[in-house]
Design a protein around this motif. Sequence first.
Motif, short mmCIF file in Angstrom:
data_model
loop_
_atom_site.label_atom_id
_atom_site.label_comp_id
_atom_site.label_asym_id
_atom_site.label_seq_id
_atom_site.Cartn_x
_atom_site.Cartn_y
_atom_site.Cartn_z
N ASP A 1 -41.52 14.85 -45.63
CA ASP A 1 -42.11 15.81 -45.17
C ASP A 1 -41.88 17.15 -45.81
OD1 ASP A 1 -42.76 18.14 -43.27
OD2 ASP A 1 -42.41 17.02 -41.47
N GLU B 1 -42.79 20.06 -45.42
CA GLU B 1 -42.33 21.39 -44.80
C GLU B 1 -40.89 21.38 -44.34
OE1 GLU B 1 -46.53 22.79 -43.14
OE2 GLU B 1 -45.29 21.44 -42.03
N THR B 2 -40.59 20.25 -44.08
CA THR B 2 -38.80 20.25 -43.33
C THR B 2 -37.91 19.59 -44.20
OG1 THR B 2 -39.02 18.25 -42.23
CG2 THR B 2 -39.91 20.16 -40.92
N GLY B 3 -38.60 18.59 -45.29
CA GLY B 3 -37.73 17.79 -46.09
C GLY B 3 -37.08 16.68 -45.33
N ARG B 4 -37.67 16.30 -44.24
CA ARG B 4 -37.25 15.11 -43.63
C ARG B 4 -37.59 13.97 -44.25
NH1 ARG B 4 -35.52 13.05 -39.20
NH2 ARG B 4 -35.48 14.98 -37.54
N LEU C 1 -28.83 8.33 -47.14
CA LEU C 1 -29.77 9.57 -46.25
C LEU C 1 -28.65 10.27 -45.26
CD1 LEU C 1 -32.87 7.91 -45.08
CD2 LEU C 1 -32.44 9.42 -47.06
N PRO D 1 -25.84 12.79 -49.39
CA PRO D 1 -27.09 12.03 -48.72
C PRO D 1 -28.21 13.23 -48.85
CG PRO D 1 -25.60 13.05 -47.21
CD PRO D 1 -25.03 13.22 -48.62
N THR E 1 -30.06 14.77 -47.12
CA THR E 1 -30.61 15.45 -46.04
C THR E 1 -31.79 16.33 -45.98
OG1 THR E 1 -29.40 17.54 -46.50
CG2 THR E 1 -27.70 15.98 -45.83
N PRO E 2 -32.35 16.61 -44.91
CA PRO E 2 -33.53 17.54 -44.93
C PRO E 2 -33.45 18.71 -45.74
CG PRO E 2 -33.10 16.57 -42.67
CD PRO E 2 -32.21 16.28 -43.46
N LEU E 3 -32.28 19.63 -45.42
CA LEU E 3 -31.83 20.68 -46.25
C LEU E 3 -31.85 20.51 -47.63
CD1 LEU E 3 -30.90 23.62 -46.38
CD2 LEU E 3 -28.76 22.74 -46.31
N TRP F 1 -35.64 19.80 -48.85
CA TRP F 1 -36.37 20.88 -48.87
C TRP F 1 -36.06 21.74 -50.03
CZ3 TRP F 1 -35.44 26.24 -47.14
CH2 TRP F 1 -36.52 26.86 -47.19
N ARG F 2 -34.70 21.97 -50.15
CA ARG F 2 -34.22 23.00 -51.20
C ARG F 2 -34.82 22.68 -52.66
NH1 ARG F 2 -33.19 27.67 -49.68
NH2 ARG F 2 -31.57 28.13 -48.15
N GLY G 1 -26.33 22.60 -49.31
CA GLY G 1 -25.60 22.27 -47.83
C GLY G 1 -24.21 21.94 -48.15
N ARG H 1 -30.90 15.13 -37.31
CA ARG H 1 -30.88 14.04 -38.30
C ARG H 1 -30.57 12.76 -38.32
NH1 ARG H 1 -26.40 15.42 -42.49
NH2 ARG H 1 -26.97 13.62 -43.25
N GLY I 1 -22.93 22.66 -42.21
CA GLY I 1 -23.51 21.57 -42.91
C GLY I 1 -24.82 21.01 -43.07
N ASN I 2 -25.54 21.33 -41.85
CA ASN I 2 -26.85 20.72 -41.84
C ASN I 2 -28.09 21.68 -42.26
OD1 ASN I 2 -26.27 18.12 -40.64
ND2 ASN I 2 -25.84 19.09 -38.84
N TYR J 1 -33.05 28.44 -43.99
CA TYR J 1 -33.39 26.97 -43.70
C TYR J 1 -33.81 27.04 -42.07
CZ TYR J 1 -34.21 21.95 -43.35
OH TYR J 1 -34.50 20.82 -43.18
N HIS K 1 -36.89 29.14 -41.30
CA HIS K 1 -38.21 28.29 -41.87
C HIS K 1 -38.41 27.33 -40.78
CE1 HIS K 1 -40.82 26.11 -44.25
NE2 HIS K 1 -40.07 24.86 -44.33
N LEU K 2 -37.59 26.47 -40.44
CA LEU K 2 -37.60 25.50 -39.54
C LEU K 2 -38.26 25.92 -38.03
CD1 LEU K 2 -34.46 23.14 -39.54
CD2 LEU K 2 -37.12 22.28 -40.50
#
Lengths: 811, 284
Positions: free
Chosen positions: A653, A655-658, A695, A776, A778-780, A783-784, A794, B187, B259-260, B265, B268-269
Amino acid sequence: MTATIEPEVGRARLRKEDARLIAGRTRWTDNLTLPGLLHMAIMRSPLAHARITRVDVSSARQLPGVIAVFTGADLADEQGSLPCAWPITEDMLSPNAPSIAVDQVNFAGEAVAVVVARSAYEAADAIEAIDIDYEDLPVVLDMEAAVADGADLVHADLGTNKSATWVFDSAEAGTGSEVEEAIAGAEVLIERTYRQQRLIPAFMEPRSVMVDPTGEQFTLWSATQIPHILRIMLAMTLSVPEHKVRVIAPDVGGGFGGKLQVTPEEVLTFLVARRLGKPVKYTESRSESILAAHHGRDQLQKLTLSARRDGTVTGLKVELLADMGAYLRLVGPGVPILGAFMFNSIYKFPAYRFVCTNVFTNKTPTDAYRGAGRPEATFAIERLMDELAAELDLDPVAVRERNWIRHEEFPFTTVAGLTYDSGNYEAATARAKELFAYDALRAEQAQRRERGDTVQLGIGTSTFTEMCGLAPSRVLGALAYSAGGWEHAAIRMLPTGKVEVVTGSSPHGQGHETAWSQIVADQLGVPFEDVEVLHGDTQSSHKGMDTYGSRSLTVGAIAVVQAADKVKAKAAKVAAHMLEAAESDVEFAAGAFRVRGAGADATSVSIQDVALAVFAAHDLPEGVEPNLDSEATFDPENFSFPHGTHLCAVEVDTETGRVRIREYVAVDDVGRVVNPLIVEGQVHGGLAQGIAQALFEEAVHDESGTLTTGTLADYLVPSAADLPNFTTDRTETPATSNPLGVKGVGEAGTIASTPAVVNAVVDAVRHLGVSDVQMPCTPLRVWRAIHTGQTDAGGLGGEAGGGLGSMGGTQ
Amino acid sequence: MIPAAFDYVAPTTVDDAVRALSEAGEDAKVIAGGQSLLPVLRMRLAAPSKLIDLGRIPELRGVREDGDTLVIGAMTTHYEVQRDPLVREHALLLACATDTVADPQVRHRGTLGGSLAHADPAGDLLAPALALDAELVVSGMDGRRAVPATEFFTDFFETSLRPGEILCEIRLPKYTGWSAHYEKFNRVAQAWSIVAVAAAVRVENDTIAQARVGLTNMAATPVRATAVEQALIGQPATPEAITEAAQHAAEGTAPTTDGNADVEYRQHLARVLTSRAVTAALST
Ligand SMILES: Cc1cc2nc3c(=O)[nH]c(=O)nc-3n(C[C@H](O)[C@H](O)[C@H](O)COP(=O)(O)OP(=O)(O)OC[C@H]3O[C@@H](n4cnc5c(N)ncnc54)[C@H](O)[C@@H]3O)c2cc1C
């Protein structure tokens, strides 16, 4: 008489041990008790690097129920140094490794005092009353900084943070050419640095140990993978005669390498019980387990791959830094070395060089964790193959195919000097592509890219192999490992025809009792139900090398087969006597001896008949001992080399990085299969653990060396809800290196899956300018990476957010 | 993971509980489902001298109607909230958010009152309570008082509950006929929200007539996204209008970095998830 007609080997039997393990109808170490049992609790250092300047245990000693409080000074003379069995080089530096710190702590979580009390509650209360003053020392956390000139030192007396540097060079070894020449002449160079984050084994059952010093022998129960090795090591470390120690590993709830250790906690419980002359138990909390049980992975990999423009690889250079943490543990230094032979993987590299420097930091020591060295290597090479494909605009599977060992080329000696006995990468890959709908997914990917969809699709490949079935003793000798790699088994024929199998392997969730029963049922022609498998107690199973490195089936079960052969040979003599025939005229099939060619109706004696006759011993042939029991010790000639092709499709995704895994296909070749259900379970669990590295999981320390992922609310172990449906299948290319044709399966899924997932993530967003995302993903981070190109976002947070894990900082 | 010793009482009425709490003094704490308190005790981050268990007080449990108001007892478990027909009918948003809390074991023990009193900014039930204009009825030695949700959450894990007070019930105006969605971003399953958005809307003649939007973990307390609500009201229920309105989601927020997620961000989320939450609500 039920003669087994259908072979047991190959049957998808439910496991014998499931009912008691799943329903909790067993006793784990922590459930055991003894008359007068005392409980130990451990005070742990909150600081990563400090001198202990004052210890005051006087008020703790006064508390109700407290029997004794010991500090490092109290135990210094007896505790010895925790063993490291793998001095990888002659000049390896290995600091003294106390179980309890005496005057300096070198990682946060190191033991600094222990309390023994009548109850675990009183022991925990007394810990709070201990007062320790520390004087901070500079903290060494980053490996690159640790090896730089003038770095602060973890162990000042060593004068360096480098423990050892280990080199393999194909030109020097005569297994290939000079890598620098390959690099100099390269048409394409792929240079990357990858990071293997620190992981925490997170086995289900926390470690627990109980010691009874009141008998003639010390008896130690422990939630360990290695009762046999532990016994020897306790004897060697604590100067207690080996025959005065009995170690029992009862049912053990998982290990993943995390219980392949001689732990400070085991040593301390032993010392304290010996000192007090009373039985003592210690069970760690989950927080202690996360903090202080050894961690895994943690490498920095500098990689250079050279190739021609047609995709043919010409050379590979690997430069590693491996984080040992504060001390060298049992096999820690050797973990990266187990990877050294695997970076070249299934590919025909003409030139290869591997250099690894093991580094000390002020962190929890690292050691084996599922795959141990091989996941790191596989990740690196499989990521590089995808990068090479991208660089040359070739299909990633096609690039691999161009370079892999073809089926007809086996046995094949690699540039790392190993001889792979068998393999069929073509078949596994073809099957995986078929199950995956590879072409359809590629088409969908193209469409999503064209549409500029917010959800992008990526496909990741991993055509892995690994070396397991540890290990030929002569190879271990050549690698300076302190022990051999054989395994022992014994078979006892009981008078009523039932069978006890004693194995030196030490299961902790794998299902040996079922698999060994199936094997023995076939070998001796007895019903599956008539076989009992005994393990994990050095008194009943006196010889063994235990369970790790996917060795139980490929080494341990072969010893079982050899012991069964000896039973049959002994029984044949007695059976011939009973049939009044010459031994050479008697044959054995389906559990019975008959005169050869005498037809189905002819008199037969079953192996059970023979067992009873031998027990009575009234009429045995001249010179035959009244005993069918037999034992065997098997030392493998080679490793086993499972392989397979894993394909992963992820949706990212943007938009969110997920990242969401959409399809996961694993086609594994683990040779002949004893129990397909157990193999499937191993693959599923392995995939989960490998995907977790890709992940979810990461052990994070703050700048003072405090572990910030100290609970399972921050150290994210995925559950079934976070994982996709796995599509699994197998190709079956029997190993030629053992009589069962089997290869190990315990680590395969973990080794294969991590790069498949990360490759898929990168593939999904490569057209957006991303060529790597640190694990991992991560979504962050994802996204970055998409929006700024930063690959390692992160990590540490300055402030506490919400949720359970952050409560320590806010309450 | 062994807590320090504590005394324990389990009164059967609110009056007895309030008395026990005030008699026991500052070090005492009430325990509801224990799903947040027990970890704190086991990690020895707190060591109350006495626990007053609210689990045996029938009047604190259950859902009922009081005219135009829906009343939920503080000790009603997440499991009961999820399944209660009155909650589904009149406060769908709360039911949706409760669905995302933890796992079945936790939901069978944890309570709505406990979640709100604990005031974890990542807790999933604070934003719905705020967005739905909940009123929290608390009882102390000085009697009962009703605190609007806007005044209840004061800081990180802090509320305007005074020493000796117990949260007794949560009162909500009825949102009958509203559609709702709770969009949670985390997550792994069974984890707290990194950011989440609670949205409830009422549509009249294809136009958004009313809207409520609350944000989870975007500040030390839950945040009401009033600018988004204002921007939605009177708009047609189209993707463009929603995306446009969602651009206001981060206004007035003060999220943390962990950390998350970092501040940028998280903000944005908030925008992305607000758009998704409203869209999903409209399609229920
Ligand atoms: C594994 C796990 C996962 C979780 N995941 C989530 C999640 O995803 N989302 C989420 O929102 N929550 C989550 N939680 C928390 C859960 O929702 C708890 O139920 C909730 O936070 C607290 O409710 P409780 O009834 O258990 O309160 P308790 O733990 O008993 O109490 C919490 C605090 O509130 C106080 N308190 C409780 N009731 C009252 C009252 N009536 N009056 C005054 N003070 C009171 C207590 O003194 C204590 O300080 C999770 C918990 C666990 C263990």
